[in-house]
Design an enzyme around this catalytic site. Structure first.
Site, short mmCIF file in Angstrom:
data_model
loop_
_atom_site.label_atom_id
_atom_site.label_comp_id
_atom_site.label_asym_id
_atom_site.label_seq_id
_atom_site.Cartn_x
_atom_site.Cartn_y
_atom_site.Cartn_z
N HIS A 18 4.55 11.65 4.49
CA HIS A 18 3.66 10.26 4.85
C HIS A 18 2.25 10.78 5.52
O HIS A 18 1.37 10.21 5.26
CB HIS A 18 4.72 9.49 5.67
N LYS A 42 15.67 -2.79 1.19
CA LYS A 42 16.78 -1.88 1.41
C LYS A 42 17.37 -2.19 2.93
O LYS A 42 16.41 -2.43 3.82
CB LYS A 42 16.22 -0.57 1.45
N ARG A 91 4.98 10.90 -5.55
CA ARG A 91 5.55 12.05 -5.73
C ARG A 91 5.68 12.35 -7.04
O ARG A 91 5.21 12.48 -7.99
CB ARG A 91 7.02 12.25 -5.02
N SER A 129 12.31 9.73 2.73
CA SER A 129 13.03 9.29 4.00
C SER A 129 14.50 9.46 3.63
O SER A 129 15.45 9.68 4.59
CB SER A 129 12.75 8.06 4.30
O1 PNS Z 1 8.42 2.80 1.52
P1 PNS Z 1 8.90 1.70 0.45
O2 PNS Z 1 10.07 1.17 0.68
O3 PNS Z 1 8.68 2.13 -0.97
O4 PNS Z 1 7.71 0.53 0.63
C1 PNS Z 1 7.88 -0.56 -0.04
C2 PNS Z 1 7.12 -1.93 0.45
C3 PNS Z 1 7.39 -2.00 1.82
C4 PNS Z 1 5.66 -1.33 0.56
C5 PNS Z 1 7.27 -3.01 -0.65
O5 PNS Z 1 8.57 -3.28 -0.65
C6 PNS Z 1 6.52 -4.29 -0.34
O6 PNS Z 1 5.30 -4.31 0.10
N1 PNS Z 1 7.17 -5.37 0.45
C7 PNS Z 1 6.68 -6.45 0.80
C8 PNS Z 1 7.03 -7.72 0.04
C9 PNS Z 1 5.86 -7.43 -1.23
O7 PNS Z 1 5.00 -7.79 -1.23
N2 PNS Z 1 6.40 -6.77 -2.33
C10 PNS Z 1 5.69 -6.35 -3.54
C11 PNS Z 1 5.32 -7.43 -4.28
S1 PNS Z 1 6.69 -8.60 -4.70
#
Ligand code: PNS
Length: 161
Positions: A18, A42, A91, A129
């Site tokens: 990151h 999650k 990735r 992670s």
């Molecule tokens: O590190 P991650 O878990 O891959 O991040 C995912 C994240 C937090 C960026 C994504 O789940 C997110 O944007 N969540 C907020 C809700 C949202 O807008 N979801 C995407 C469209 S439904």
């Protein structure tokens, strides 16, 4: 504020992969806001406060890097920050489908928001992670993959010296 990119994620916990994306993105954007999702889908190992604290300690005092949290839809948060750029790291191929789906859904929700992908450095291709937490949970050494402060916190969490 110049052109700022929002780098969203669950950061449970932040990794060197990151941080590499953030550093490289700073050669293209004036500042980066690391946006920690308050309620990811999650189950998290670290609380929101812990995840933010680990990021702050890892980026130290860089006036081009901001750490924030968000609730609800990412696109709404990004718009509220007066930018239209979402930055995501990519990735191996395995990330592609999820990222593609997410960026298209975000695009459906708000056409002004643009998602920029950066390919990870080969050093971090196979780290995540999730896999780092799994190794650390059995006492495996994850030094070099995460900042020292995260390494220590993982040991504390899983009860290793
Ligand atoms: O590190 P991650 O878990 O891959 O991040 C995912 C994240 C937090 C960026 C994504 O789940 C997110 O944007 N969540 C907020 C809700 C949202 O807008 N979801 C995407 C469209 S439904």
């Amino acid at each position: 504020m110049g052109n700022m990119a929002v780098y969203p994620g669950s950061f449970d916990p932040i990794t060197n992969g990151h941080l590499s994306i953030v550093r490289r993105a700073l050669t293209m954007f004036d500042s980066i806001t690391i946006a920690v999702a308050a309620n990811p889908m999650k189950k998290m190992l670290f609380t929101l406060d812990e995840r933010v604290d680990l990021i702050q300690k890892s980026v130290k005092n860089d006036d081009k890097i901001f750490v924030d949290t968000f609730n609800g839809l990412l696109v709404d948060y990004v718009e509220g920050k007066k930018t239209n750029i979402v930055l995501r790291g990519m990735r191996a191929l395995s990330d592609f489908e999820y990222e593609f789906q997410m960026s298209l859904m975000n695009r459906k929700l708000n056409k002004n928001i643009q998602t920029i992908f950066m390919m990870t450095d080969y050093k971090w291709l196979y780290t995540s992670s999730t896999i780092i937490k799994e190794a650390a949970s059995y006492g495996g050494s994850v030094g070099g993959l995460v900042p020292d402060v995260v390494c220590q916190k993982l040991k504390d969490k899983f009860g290793f010296q």
